[in-house]
Design a protein around this motif. Sequence first.
Motif, PDB file in Angstrom:
ATOM      1  N   GLY A   1      74.048 -29.046  26.609  1.00  0.00           N
ATOM      2  CA  GLY A   1      72.839 -29.995  26.440  1.00  0.00           C
ATOM      3  C   GLY A   1      72.781 -31.261  27.299  1.00  0.00           C
ATOM      4  N   TYR A   2      73.717 -31.559  27.747  1.00  0.00           N
ATOM      5  CA  TYR A   2      73.732 -32.920  28.432  1.00  0.00           C
ATOM      6  C   TYR A   2      72.553 -32.941  29.305  1.00  0.00           C
ATOM      7  N   GLY A   3      71.608 -34.024  28.993  1.00  0.00           N
ATOM      8  CA  GLY A   3      70.492 -34.350  29.785  1.00  0.00           C
ATOM      9  C   GLY A   3      69.386 -33.623  29.326  1.00  0.00           C
ATOM     10  N   SER A   4      69.348 -33.062  28.154  1.00  0.00           N
ATOM     11  CA  SER A   4      68.231 -31.889  27.681  1.00  0.00           C
ATOM     12  C   SER A   4      67.240 -33.544  27.042  1.00  0.00           C
ATOM     13  N   GLU A   5      65.848 -32.907  27.123  1.00  0.00           N
ATOM     14  CA  GLU A   5      65.145 -33.848  26.551  1.00  0.00           C
ATOM     15  C   GLU A   5      63.941 -33.354  25.985  1.00  0.00           C
ATOM     16  N   LEU A   6      63.408 -33.822  24.653  1.00  0.00           N
ATOM     17  CA  LEU A   6      62.450 -33.337  24.108  1.00  0.00           C
ATOM     18  C   LEU A   6      61.333 -34.258  23.805  1.00  0.00           C
ATOM     19  N   THR A   7      60.236 -33.540  24.121  1.00  0.00           N
ATOM     20  CA  THR A   7      58.944 -34.488  23.895  1.00  0.00           C
ATOM     21  C   THR A   7      58.139 -33.950  23.049  1.00  0.00           C
ATOM     22  N   VAL A   8      57.361 -34.649  22.034  1.00  0.00           N
ATOM     23  CA  VAL A   8      56.783 -33.742  21.052  1.00  0.00           C
ATOM     24  C   VAL A   8      55.507 -34.650  20.734  1.00  0.00           C
ATOM     25  N   ALA A   9      54.357 -33.978  20.549  1.00  0.00           N
ATOM     26  CA  ALA A   9      53.224 -34.718  20.040  1.00  0.00           C
ATOM     27  C   ALA A   9      52.139 -33.622  19.516  1.00  0.00           C
ATOM     28  N   GLY A  10      51.143 -34.004  18.742  1.00  0.00           N
ATOM     29  CA  GLY A  10      50.425 -32.774  18.178  1.00  0.00           C
ATOM     30  C   GLY A  10      48.947 -33.409  17.572  1.00  0.00           C
ATOM     31  N   ASN A  11      47.997 -32.529  17.505  1.00  0.00           N
ATOM     32  CA  ASN A  11      46.803 -32.696  17.014  1.00  0.00           C
ATOM     33  C   ASN A  11      46.598 -31.590  15.841  1.00  0.00           C
ATOM     34  N   SER A  12      46.151 -31.491  14.922  1.00  0.00           N
ATOM     35  CA  SER A  12      45.805 -30.696  13.787  1.00  0.00           C
ATOM     36  C   SER A  12      44.603 -30.903  13.239  1.00  0.00           C
ATOM     37  N   ILE A  13      43.743 -29.781  12.919  1.00  0.00           N
ATOM     38  CA  ILE A  13      42.640 -29.897  12.039  1.00  0.00           C
ATOM     39  C   ILE A  13      42.623 -28.900  10.968  1.00  0.00           C
ATOM     40  N   ALA A  14      42.377 -29.383   9.880  1.00  0.00           N
ATOM     41  CA  ALA A  14      42.530 -28.392   8.564  1.00  0.00           C
ATOM     42  C   ALA A  14      40.849 -28.686   7.964  1.00  0.00           C
ATOM     43  N   VAL A  15      40.474 -27.415   7.604  1.00  0.00           N
ATOM     44  CA  VAL A  15      39.257 -27.238   6.662  1.00  0.00           C
ATOM     45  C   VAL A  15      39.712 -26.538   5.251  1.00  0.00           C
ATOM     46  N   GLY A  16      39.259 -27.117   4.547  1.00  0.00           N
ATOM     47  CA  GLY A  16      39.631 -26.599   3.123  1.00  0.00           C
ATOM     48  C   GLY A  16      38.337 -26.435   2.226  1.00  0.00           C
ATOM     49  N   TYR A  17      38.569 -25.612   1.165  1.00  0.00           N
ATOM     50  CA  TYR A  17      37.777 -25.180   0.226  1.00  0.00           C
ATOM     51  C   TYR A  17      38.658 -25.511  -1.053  1.00  0.00           C
ATOM     52  N   SER A  18      38.102 -26.077  -2.212  1.00  0.00           N
ATOM     53  CA  SER A  18      38.548 -26.071  -3.377  1.00  0.00           C
ATOM     54  C   SER A  18      37.681 -25.837  -4.626  1.00  0.00           C
ATOM     55  N   HIS A  19      37.940 -25.022  -5.681  1.00  0.00           N
ATOM     56  CA  HIS A  19      37.043 -24.827  -6.742  1.00  0.00           C
ATOM     57  C   HIS A  19      37.898 -25.217  -8.122  1.00  0.00           C
ATOM     58  N   LYS A  20      37.351 -25.873  -8.895  1.00  0.00           N
ATOM     59  CA  LYS A  20      37.752 -26.462 -10.383  1.00  0.00           C
ATOM     60  C   LYS A  20      37.363 -25.201 -11.262  1.00  0.00           C
ATOM     61  N   PHE A  21      38.543 -24.667 -11.574  1.00  0.00           N
ATOM     62  CA  PHE A  21      38.180 -23.893 -12.887  1.00  0.00           C
ATOM     63  C   PHE A  21      37.840 -24.626 -14.413  1.00  0.00           C
TER      64      PHE A  21
ATOM     65  N   LEU B   1      44.901 -34.636  11.640  1.00  0.00           N
ATOM     66  CA  LEU B   1      46.089 -35.306  11.825  1.00  0.00           C
ATOM     67  C   LEU B   1      46.530 -35.566  13.268  1.00  0.00           C
ATOM     68  N   LEU B   2      46.967 -36.591  13.600  1.00  0.00           N
ATOM     69  CA  LEU B   2      47.447 -37.081  15.130  1.00  0.00           C
ATOM     70  C   LEU B   2      48.685 -37.475  14.812  1.00  0.00           C
ATOM     71  N   SER B   3      49.733 -36.811  15.571  1.00  0.00           N
ATOM     72  CA  SER B   3      51.006 -37.051  15.779  1.00  0.00           C
ATOM     73  C   SER B   3      51.569 -37.716  17.012  1.00  0.00           C
ATOM     74  N   ALA B   4      51.722 -39.086  16.905  1.00  0.00           N
ATOM     75  CA  ALA B   4      51.908 -39.609  18.217  1.00  0.00           C
ATOM     76  C   ALA B   4      52.983 -39.202  19.026  1.00  0.00           C
ATOM     77  N   GLN B   5      52.886 -39.170  20.283  1.00  0.00           N
ATOM     78  CA  GLN B   5      53.928 -38.522  21.094  1.00  0.00           C
ATOM     79  C   GLN B   5      55.261 -39.589  21.139  1.00  0.00           C
ATOM     80  N   HIS B   6      56.405 -38.675  21.162  1.00  0.00           N
ATOM     81  CA  HIS B   6      57.679 -39.271  20.950  1.00  0.00           C
ATOM     82  C   HIS B   6      58.497 -38.424  21.800  1.00  0.00           C
ATOM     83  N   THR B   7      59.381 -39.154  22.745  1.00  0.00           N
ATOM     84  CA  THR B   7      60.632 -38.509  23.435  1.00  0.00           C
ATOM     85  C   THR B   7      61.821 -38.799  22.974  1.00  0.00           C
ATOM     86  N   LEU B   8      62.888 -37.743  23.213  1.00  0.00           N
ATOM     87  CA  LEU B   8      64.100 -37.860  22.646  1.00  0.00           C
ATOM     88  C   LEU B   8      65.126 -37.319  23.806  1.00  0.00           C
ATOM     89  N   LYS B   9      66.114 -38.253  24.631  1.00  0.00           N
ATOM     90  CA  LYS B   9      66.762 -37.708  25.511  1.00  0.00           C
ATOM     91  C   LYS B   9      68.286 -37.549  25.003  1.00  0.00           C
TER      92      LYS B   9
END
Length: 131
Positions: free
Chosen positions: A111-131, A90-98
């Motif tokens: 909070g006047y002048g506060s600024e947040l910048t967020v971006a992310g990368n995530s890797i998940a590994v999974g296993y599933s078993h069908k009953f 999963l890639l979450s593209a960078q975004h900034t909010l002031k």
Amino acid sequence: FQNWSGVPPFGVAVLNSGLAWRDIHAFKAGIEWNACDKLTFMAGLSIGRPVVTRDRTFTNAFIPTLIEQHYTAGLTWHVNEKNDLHLVYLLSAQHTLKQSGHGDALDVLGGYGSELTVAGNSIAVGYSHKF
């Protein structure tokens, strides 16, 4: 459609102990390709606007839900009839909010002048078993 105004405390005003998130519409799409009996590839995207507005940047600093675009890619290996292994990126593209300087007293005074910048990368590994 995500109805945050109907989910306390997310849609409630900040001075009433909420986060003042706005309702949003988002576009989501995905594709899946079965390359063979044992392997499936997937990809997807989600595009929307952040639930946090520029008036509420400061009060949402610890829950920075600012991402506008998510991209995903993954695969599933069908080991046998009952077992699958999964890998997802999963890639979450960078975004900034002031902070705009408007909003509740907490946002304007603290909070006047506060600024947040967020971006992310995530890797998940999974296993599933069908009953």
